[in-house]
Write a protein that holds these residues in place. Structure first.
Motif, PDB file in Angstrom:
ATOM      1  N   ASP A  48       0.826  -1.219   0.000  1.00 29.11           N
ATOM      2  CA  ASP A  48       0.000   0.000   0.000  1.00 29.11           C
ATOM      3  C   ASP A  48       0.855   1.261   0.000  1.00 29.11           C
ATOM      4  OD1 ASP A  48      -2.643  -0.948  -0.115  1.00 29.11           O
ATOM      5  OD2 ASP A  48      -2.596  -1.460   2.008  1.00 29.11           O
ATOM      6  N   ALA A  49       1.983   1.197  -0.672  1.00 25.85           N
ATOM      7  CA  ALA A  49       2.909   2.334  -0.698  1.00 25.85           C
ATOM      8  C   ALA A  49       2.775   3.045  -2.042  1.00 25.85           C
ATOM      9  CB  ALA A  49       4.338   1.867  -0.467  1.00 25.85           C
ATOM     10  N   ARG A  50       1.996   4.105  -2.050  1.00 22.27           N
ATOM     11  CA  ARG A  50       1.761   4.844  -3.292  1.00 22.27           C
ATOM     12  C   ARG A  50       2.661   6.074  -3.334  1.00 22.27           C
ATOM     13  NH1 ARG A  50      -1.765   8.820  -5.121  1.00 22.27           N
ATOM     14  NH2 ARG A  50      -2.747   8.978  -3.056  1.00 22.27           N
ATOM     15  N   VAL A  51       3.447   6.168  -4.406  1.00 28.49           N
ATOM     16  CA  VAL A  51       4.356   7.304  -4.582  1.00 28.49           C
ATOM     17  C   VAL A  51       3.571   8.454  -5.202  1.00 28.49           C
ATOM     18  CG1 VAL A  51       6.466   8.121  -5.671  1.00 28.49           C
ATOM     19  CG2 VAL A  51       6.313   5.756  -4.855  1.00 28.49           C
ATOM     20  N   THR A  52       3.703   9.642  -4.623  1.00 29.92           N
ATOM     21  CA  THR A  52       2.977  10.807  -5.140  1.00 29.92           C
ATOM     22  C   THR A  52       3.879  11.782  -5.886  1.00 29.92           C
ATOM     23  OG1 THR A  52       3.237  11.911  -2.993  1.00 29.92           O
ATOM     24  CG2 THR A  52       1.193  10.664  -3.371  1.00 29.92           C
ATOM     25  N   SER A  53       5.180  11.773  -5.569  1.00 26.67           N
ATOM     26  CA  SER A  53       6.079  12.685  -6.280  1.00 26.67           C
ATOM     27  C   SER A  53       7.514  12.215  -6.157  1.00 26.67           C
ATOM     28  CB  SER A  53       5.943  14.124  -5.762  1.00 26.67           C
ATOM     29  OG  SER A  53       6.360  14.217  -4.417  1.00 26.67           O
ATOM     30  N   LEU A  54       8.332  12.728  -7.064  1.00 26.25           N
ATOM     31  CA  LEU A  54       9.759  12.406  -7.120  1.00 26.25           C
ATOM     32  C   LEU A  54      10.543  13.692  -7.267  1.00 26.25           C
ATOM     33  CD1 LEU A  54      12.322  10.622  -7.725  1.00 26.25           C
ATOM     34  CD2 LEU A  54      11.526  10.565 -10.115  1.00 26.25           C
ATOM     35  N   ASP A  55      11.626  13.802  -6.512  1.00 25.70           N
ATOM     36  CA  ASP A  55      12.538  14.937  -6.633  1.00 25.70           C
ATOM     37  C   ASP A  55      13.908  14.382  -7.032  1.00 25.70           C
ATOM     38  OD1 ASP A  55      14.286  17.067  -6.391  1.00 25.70           O
ATOM     39  OD2 ASP A  55      13.336  17.854  -4.571  1.00 25.70           O
ATOM     40  N   PRO A  56      14.208  14.336  -8.346  1.00 21.88           N
ATOM     41  CA  PRO A  56      15.490  13.761  -8.783  1.00 21.88           C
ATOM     42  C   PRO A  56      16.696  14.532  -8.263  1.00 21.88           C
ATOM     43  CG  PRO A  56      13.952  13.973 -10.626  1.00 21.88           C
ATOM     44  CD  PRO A  56      13.383  14.751  -9.491  1.00 21.88           C
ATOM     45  N   ALA A  57      16.566  15.855  -8.118  1.00 22.91           N
ATOM     46  CA  ALA A  57      17.701  16.652  -7.663  1.00 22.91           C
ATOM     47  C   ALA A  57      18.080  16.298  -6.223  1.00 22.91           C
ATOM     48  CB  ALA A  57      17.374  18.141  -7.772  1.00 22.91           C
ATOM     49  N   GLN A  58      17.068  16.114  -5.372  1.00 26.35           N
ATOM     50  CA  GLN A  58      17.316  15.763  -3.976  1.00 26.35           C
ATOM     51  C   GLN A  58      17.353  14.254  -3.754  1.00 26.35           C
ATOM     52  OE1 GLN A  58      18.073  18.013  -1.578  1.00 26.35           O
ATOM     53  NE2 GLN A  58      18.027  19.516  -3.257  1.00 26.35           N
ATOM     54  N   LYS A  59      17.045  13.492  -4.792  1.00 20.07           N
ATOM     55  CA  LYS A  59      16.991  12.033  -4.707  1.00 20.07           C
ATOM     56  C   LYS A  59      16.076  11.572  -3.569  1.00 20.07           C
ATOM     57  CE  LYS A  59      21.272  10.659  -6.996  1.00 20.07           C
ATOM     58  NZ  LYS A  59      22.457   9.758  -6.939  1.00 20.07           N
ATOM     59  N   THR A  60      14.844  12.049  -3.645  1.00 19.48           N
ATOM     60  CA  THR A  60      13.852  11.666  -2.639  1.00 19.48           C
ATOM     61  C   THR A  60      12.514  11.349  -3.322  1.00 19.48           C
ATOM     62  OG1 THR A  60      13.198  13.963  -2.273  1.00 19.48           O
ATOM     63  CG2 THR A  60      14.852  13.038  -0.776  1.00 19.48           C
ATOM     64  N   LEU A  61      11.767  10.448  -2.700  1.00 19.06           N
ATOM     65  CA  LEU A  61      10.408  10.112  -3.103  1.00 19.06           C
ATOM     66  C   LEU A  61       9.452  10.558  -2.012  1.00 19.06           C
ATOM     67  CD1 LEU A  61      11.054   6.459  -4.284  1.00 19.06           C
ATOM     68  CD2 LEU A  61      10.331   8.316  -5.789  1.00 19.06           C
ATOM     69  N   GLN A  62       8.293  11.051  -2.407  1.00 18.84           N
ATOM     70  CA  GLN A  62       7.244  11.407  -1.461  1.00 18.84           C
ATOM     71  C   GLN A  62       6.144  10.360  -1.567  1.00 18.84           C
ATOM     72  OE1 GLN A  62       7.263  14.337   0.513  1.00 18.84           O
ATOM     73  NE2 GLN A  62       5.437  13.591   1.583  1.00 18.84           N
ATOM     74  N   LEU A  63       5.755   9.757  -0.438  1.00 23.60           N
ATOM     75  CA  LEU A  63       4.698   8.752  -0.431  1.00 23.60           C
ATOM     76  C   LEU A  63       3.386   9.369   0.025  1.00 23.60           C
ATOM     77  CD1 LEU A  63       6.561   5.648   1.071  1.00 23.60           C
ATOM     78  CD2 LEU A  63       6.554   6.535  -1.270  1.00 23.60           C
ATOM     79  N   ALA A  64       2.287   8.682  -0.303  1.00 21.81           N
ATOM     80  CA  ALA A  64       0.958   9.208   0.014  1.00 21.81           C
ATOM     81  C   ALA A  64       0.735   9.361   1.510  1.00 21.81           C
ATOM     82  CB  ALA A  64      -0.109   8.297  -0.590  1.00 21.81           C
ATOM     83  N   ASP A  65       1.430   8.574   2.316  1.00 23.48           N
ATOM     84  CA  ASP A  65       1.261   8.686   3.779  1.00 23.48           C
ATOM     85  C   ASP A  65       2.115   9.778   4.390  1.00 23.48           C
ATOM     86  OD1 ASP A  65       3.821   7.660   3.680  1.00 23.48           O
ATOM     87  OD2 ASP A  65       3.362   5.804   4.742  1.00 23.48           O
ATOM     88  N   GLY A  66       2.789  10.574   3.546  1.00 18.16           N
ATOM     89  CA  GLY A  66       3.612  11.674   4.021  1.00 18.16           C
ATOM     90  C   GLY A  66       5.076  11.334   4.198  1.00 18.16           C
ATOM     91  N   THR A  67       5.433  10.078   4.059  1.00 21.59           N
ATOM     92  CA  THR A  67       6.819   9.653   4.222  1.00 21.59           C
ATOM     93  C   THR A  67       7.686  10.183   3.090  1.00 21.59           C
ATOM     94  OG1 THR A  67       6.103   7.620   5.303  1.00 21.59           O
ATOM     95  CG2 THR A  67       8.353   7.664   4.457  1.00 21.59           C
ATOM     96  N   GLN A  68       8.884  10.651   3.441  1.00 25.57           N
ATOM     97  CA  GLN A  68       9.900  10.990   2.450  1.00 25.57           C
ATOM     98  C   GLN A  68      10.956   9.894   2.471  1.00 25.57           C
ATOM     99  OE1 GLN A  68      11.597  14.914   2.753  1.00 25.57           O
ATOM    100  NE2 GLN A  68      10.104  15.717   1.281  1.00 25.57           N
ATOM    101  N   LEU A  69      11.273   9.379   1.302  1.00 25.65           N
ATOM    102  CA  LEU A  69      12.213   8.262   1.219  1.00 25.65           C
ATOM    103  C   LEU A  69      13.396   8.657   0.346  1.00 25.65           C
ATOM    104  CD1 LEU A  69      12.747   5.291   1.946  1.00 25.65           C
ATOM    105  CD2 LEU A  69      11.462   4.652  -0.109  1.00 25.65           C
ATOM    106  N   PRO A  70      14.583   8.797   0.921  1.00 26.01           N
ATOM    107  CA  PRO A  70      15.761   9.116   0.111  1.00 26.01           C
ATOM    108  C   PRO A  70      16.289   7.856  -0.574  1.00 26.01           C
ATOM    109  CG  PRO A  70      16.378   8.943   2.403  1.00 26.01           C
ATOM    110  CD  PRO A  70      14.892   8.756   2.361  1.00 26.01           C
ATOM    111  N   TYR A  71      17.003   8.065  -1.667  1.00 28.52           N
ATOM    112  CA  TYR A  71      17.573   6.927  -2.391  1.00 28.52           C
ATOM    113  C   TYR A  71      18.923   7.318  -2.977  1.00 28.52           C
ATOM    114  CZ  TYR A  71      16.078   9.348  -6.667  1.00 28.52           C
ATOM    115  OH  TYR A  71      15.914  10.272  -7.666  1.00 28.52           O
ATOM    116  N   ASP A  72      19.732   6.321  -3.237  1.00 29.75           N
ATOM    117  CA  ASP A  72      20.973   6.500  -3.983  1.00 29.75           C
ATOM    118  C   ASP A  72      20.823   6.017  -5.420  1.00 29.75           C
ATOM    119  OD1 ASP A  72      22.984   7.451  -1.894  1.00 29.75           O
ATOM    120  OD2 ASP A  72      22.109   5.697  -0.916  1.00 29.75           O
TER     121      ASP A  72
END
Length: 549
Positions: A214-238
């Motif tokens: 149930d993890a729906r991604v709502t936005s992506l920030d390639p410059a900051q390398k982060t994903l925003q999830l529908a539950d408000g979580t920010q997830l960084p990635y390499d």
């Protein structure tokens, strides 16, 4: 201390070079393969759906499954190509007094009773071992999408030695599952819910894969390398792999009754379960769309004699654009023999309810109405890339253009339904919504995420099964000038070769599994015969052997 039992299978001259044959041993079977003068012993059934591997072929050091072209390395049995997820068990053997003796483990895989019931990864395979990592890895790899591409990518990352944090984001509320069963054995009631998961829960825990349901991604920030999830979580990635798959197309709001109860799509496990349950009491089923999903759903729902199933399709024959009208007519006749009515050239105008307020009729543009208490939409899918709009450049159809190594831009890769890639060997680009292609791309993307440059140059391959009849297709011919036939299409025993601009770019077949293995390999080698040569009967194994010299 008890010793593992040894079985006398055959005389040392029982097989010629290149031959495969299954032999009984205790309560199972063992496949003997003779290659380059050496014998090798394996489990006799493919760990995907249990296909008899003795009907396959060894091509370039790989044992190829006859049904869905999973590949395993000879002699070790390591998985080389999906759709299988596991290695093929191999067994020690020795030659003594002119006999081939094989030692089996105490729990040798048994022959499955049916390919429908067992979970995909539990038909006798050996789970791939993880590669040892030399140093700790502090990076975070994120995979968006827990379908065919995402599951294979996660598995590959771990088996290839990635030790960092690995997050697998799934939009659905369950573990990755076998979507190919939904429109076939699951909808037909032959496969239970527990037969769908690709891996059990403990697989992800043991391999330290953080599967988030149930993890729906709502936005992506390639410059900051982060994903925003529908539950408000920010997830960084390499490193990020985008493989969110597709969503089923629905009727536009301009169609009357587009949102009535009793109208179903078939994309997810939830969709299939709702449809299967609703169909229990349905007497008049209308399938809108002559797509593969639509026709497979029609075949699966056509069981009870009291149930009428009608397919509405814009084409005069199903699959005409992909397979040609002759093969389409064969499938139409197959459906009609089982009571399905196919209405080619029929277009939906609207849906309406009866006195009880329930769905009751379907109206056609011709003015005709049909009774319907259940309607299935099989009108295609679109890439699930809405969250990327304005962030990454999308193609006109909503896909992501990728390079030869499936890269989108720095640190981001894409695979599966959303990836528009360069076709091999046909040329040009395409988005291909095939299960095996998605798995292959997931694996290749994972290798590139690990810094191992690997080109995606696989020949597309897919299959369909309707009323127990299976068709295999290799290659990709988006439009064709001619079709060369061998065999009898009407009797479901044929090979069809698709020609465009003087080249054979694809093939479809029924009951020609060994030939299709060779043809896929020849397409990959760009060594297909000319159309003129292919009009004569050919020995495809001989052609492949010559091409490999």
């Amino acid at each position: 201390m008890s010793l593992a039992p040894e079985y006398d299978l055959a005389a040392v001259d029982a097989l010629q070079d290149g031959e495969l044959k299954a032999f009984p041993a205790a309560d199972t079977q063992v496949l003997l393969v003779r290659e380059a003068g050496q014998y090798h012993a394996f489990a006799a059934r493919c760990p995907h759906y249990g296909a008899p591997l003795e009907k396959g072929r060894v091509v370039d050091g790989q044992l190829v499954c006859p049904w869905h072209h999973a590949c395993f390395r000879v002699p070790g049995g390591e998985l080389c190509e999906p759709p299988a997820l596991d290695d093929l068990p191999s067994y020690p053997l020795r030659i003594k007094d002119g006999r081939v003796l094989v030692t089996l483990p105490p729990a040798a895989p048994r022959v499955p009773a049916s390919p429908d019931a067992p979970p995909t990864a539990e038909t006798g395979g050996a789970e791939p071992a993880g590669a040892a990592a030399e140093t700790a890895d502090e990076r975070t790899f994120v995979i968006v999408g827990a379908g065919a591409a995402g599951q294979m990518a996660a598995q590959t990352l771990r088996t290839e030695g990635f030790t960092g944090r690995l997050v697998l984001l799934g939009a659905e509320a369950e573990l990755p599952y076998d979507r190919t069963k939904l429109s076939k054995s699951y909808l037909a009631g032959k496969a239970p819910d527990e037969a769908l998961p690709l891996r059990p829960t403990d697989f992800y825990a043991r391999h330290r894969i953080e599967h988030r349901a149930d993890a729906r991604v709502t936005s992506l920030d390639p410059a900051q390398k982060t994903l925003q999830l529908a539950d408000g979580t920010q997830l960084p990635y390499d490193a990020l792999l985008l493989c969110p798959g597709s969503v089923a197309r629905t009727l536009p709001p301009s169609v009357p009754g587009h949102d009535l109860p009793g109208l179903f799509t078939l994309r997810s496990h939830v969709d299939a379960r709702r449809l299967r349950d609703a169909a229990q009491d349905a007497r008049h089923v209308v399938v809108v769309g002559g797509s593969f999903i639509g026709m497979e759903a029609a075949a699966s729902l056509a069981g009870p004699p009291e149930r009428a199933v009608t397919v509405l399709a814009s084409e005069a024959e199903p699959f005409a654009k992909v397979l040609g009208p002759r093969i389409g007519a064969m499938f139409r006749q197959l459906h009609e023999e089982h009571g399905v009515q196919f209405r080619g050239g029929a277009r939906l105008a609207g849906l309406s309810t009866g006195p009880t307020g329930q769905l009751a009729t379907v109206a056609l543009e011709s003015g005709e109405t049909l009774p319907a208490d259940l309607v299935v939409l099989g009108i295609g899918v679109r890439p699930a890339t809405d969250f990327l709009d304005g962030v990454l450049p999308l193609t006109k159809d909503g896909g992501l253009k990728v390079g030869q190594r499936l890269g989108v831009q720095g640190g981001i890769w894409a695979a599966g339904d959303v990836a528009r890639f360069e076709l091999h060997p046909a040329g040009g680009s395409a988005r291909i919504e095939h299960w095996r292609v998605a798995q292959q791309q997931g694996r290749i993307a994972a290798l590139n995420m690990l810094g191992r440059p690997t080109t995606f140059d696989k020949v597309p391959f897919f299959w369909t099964q309707q009323f127990g009849k299976s068709l295999r297709y290799a290659g990709h011919a988006e439009g064709f000038d001619d079709i060369i036939y061998h065999g009898e299409v009407e009797k479901q025993d044929f090979l069809a070769l698709y020609v465009r601009e003087g080249r054979i770019l694809a093939a479809a077949a029924m009951n020609r599994d060994p030939d299709m293995i060779c043809i896929e390999a020849l397409l990959a080698l760009e060594q297909m015969p000319t159309p003129q040569q292919a009009r004569q009967p050919l020995d495809w194994a001989v052609l492949l052997a010559k091409a490999q010299q």
